[in-house]
Design a protein around this motif. Structure first.
Motif, PDB file in Angstrom:
ATOM      1  N   ALA A   1       7.263  12.593  47.759  1.00 64.02           N
ATOM      2  CA  ALA A   1       8.672  12.239  47.553  1.00 64.02           C
ATOM      3  C   ALA A   1       8.874  10.737  47.734  1.00 64.02           C
ATOM      4  O   ALA A   1       9.597  10.096  46.958  1.00 64.02           O
ATOM      5  CB  ALA A   1       9.556  13.029  48.501  1.00 64.02           C
ATOM      6  N   LEU A   2       8.269  10.169  48.770  1.00 59.25           N
ATOM      7  CA  LEU A   2       8.391   8.727  48.999  1.00 59.25           C
ATOM      8  C   LEU A   2       7.732   7.932  47.867  1.00 59.25           C
ATOM      9  O   LEU A   2       8.269   6.920  47.417  1.00 59.25           O
ATOM     10  CB  LEU A   2       7.769   8.341  50.346  1.00 59.25           C
TER      11      LEU A   2
ATOM     12  N   ALA B   1       6.381  15.081  51.661  1.00 56.46           N
ATOM     13  CA  ALA B   1       7.117  13.875  52.039  1.00 56.46           C
ATOM     14  C   ALA B   1       6.470  12.628  51.430  1.00 56.46           C
ATOM     15  O   ALA B   1       7.155  11.717  50.954  1.00 56.46           O
ATOM     16  CB  ALA B   1       7.187  13.752  53.562  1.00 56.46           C
ATOM     17  N   ILE B   2       5.132  12.582  51.431  1.00 52.39           N
ATOM     18  CA  ILE B   2       4.433  11.430  50.844  1.00 52.39           C
ATOM     19  C   ILE B   2       4.683  11.370  49.335  1.00 52.39           C
ATOM     20  O   ILE B   2       4.943  10.291  48.787  1.00 52.39           O
ATOM     21  CB  ILE B   2       2.927  11.510  51.159  1.00 52.39           C
TER      22      ILE B   2
ATOM     23  N   ARG C   1       9.922   8.230  44.826  1.00 53.15           N
ATOM     24  CA  ARG C   1      11.123   7.396  45.018  1.00 53.15           C
ATOM     25  C   ARG C   1      10.786   5.924  44.791  1.00 53.15           C
ATOM     26  O   ARG C   1      11.552   5.187  44.166  1.00 53.15           O
ATOM     27  CB  ARG C   1      11.682   7.618  46.412  1.00 53.15           C
ATOM     28  N   TRP C   2       9.639   5.475  45.304  1.00 53.55           N
ATOM     29  CA  TRP C   2       9.247   4.079  45.153  1.00 53.55           C
ATOM     30  C   TRP C   2       8.989   3.739  43.679  1.00 53.55           C
ATOM     31  O   TRP C   2       9.414   2.703  43.181  1.00 53.55           O
ATOM     32  CB  TRP C   2       8.001   3.818  45.989  1.00 53.55           C
TER      33      TRP C   2
END
Length: 136
Positions: free
Chosen positions: A7-8, A4-5, A11-12
């Motif tokens: 992916a975030l 999740a980290i 994405r950023w």
């Protein structure tokens, strides 16, 4: 959690770099496209007006189509090059002309103020030469 980290973070990074790039390109491309549309379409029309009659004349004469298309292509390339060179010269000459006209206007304003001493040449009567007209 680690997925999740990542992916975030991905994405950023993509949003920052790609979004910034796209917005920057749109900021530059939209006005440039407008200018090219205004300038480019008339140039395309001029090249078409020059090339189409030559194409028709050469085709009516009966020359082979490859020779006709090649000849018209060369002529249209020369016309396009001359139009591009003319626009480049216009882009250089137009600012120079504007600067010269503004400088002449400013120079005239400065000289007009410097030469103004309070007395005008109209307030002093012109000297008349003595002669028969002066006697009456």
């Amino acid at each position: 959690m680690w997925l999740a980290i990542k992916a975030l973070l991905l994405r950023w990074v993509l949003a920052r770099s790609f979004g910034g790039l796209v917005s920057f390109l749109l900021l530059l491309a939209v006005p440039l496209a407008g200018v090219l549309k205004v300038v480019g379409l008339p140039l395309l029309i001029v090249v078409g007006i020059v090339g189409l009659p030559i194409l028709l004349v050469l085709a009516v004469i009966g020359l082979p189509i490859l020779l006709v298309v090649g000849t018209v292509g060369v002529i249209m390339a020369v016309v396009g090059t001359m139009l591009a060179a003319g626009l480049a010269l216009l882009k250089i000459a137009l600012p120079v002309i504007v600067v010269v006209l503004v400088a002449r206007w400013v120079w005239g304003m400065v000289r007009g103020r410097r030469g103004d001493t309070g007395t005008t040449s109209e307030s002093t009567p012109p000297a008349t030469p003595p002669g028969p007209e002066a006697a009456s």
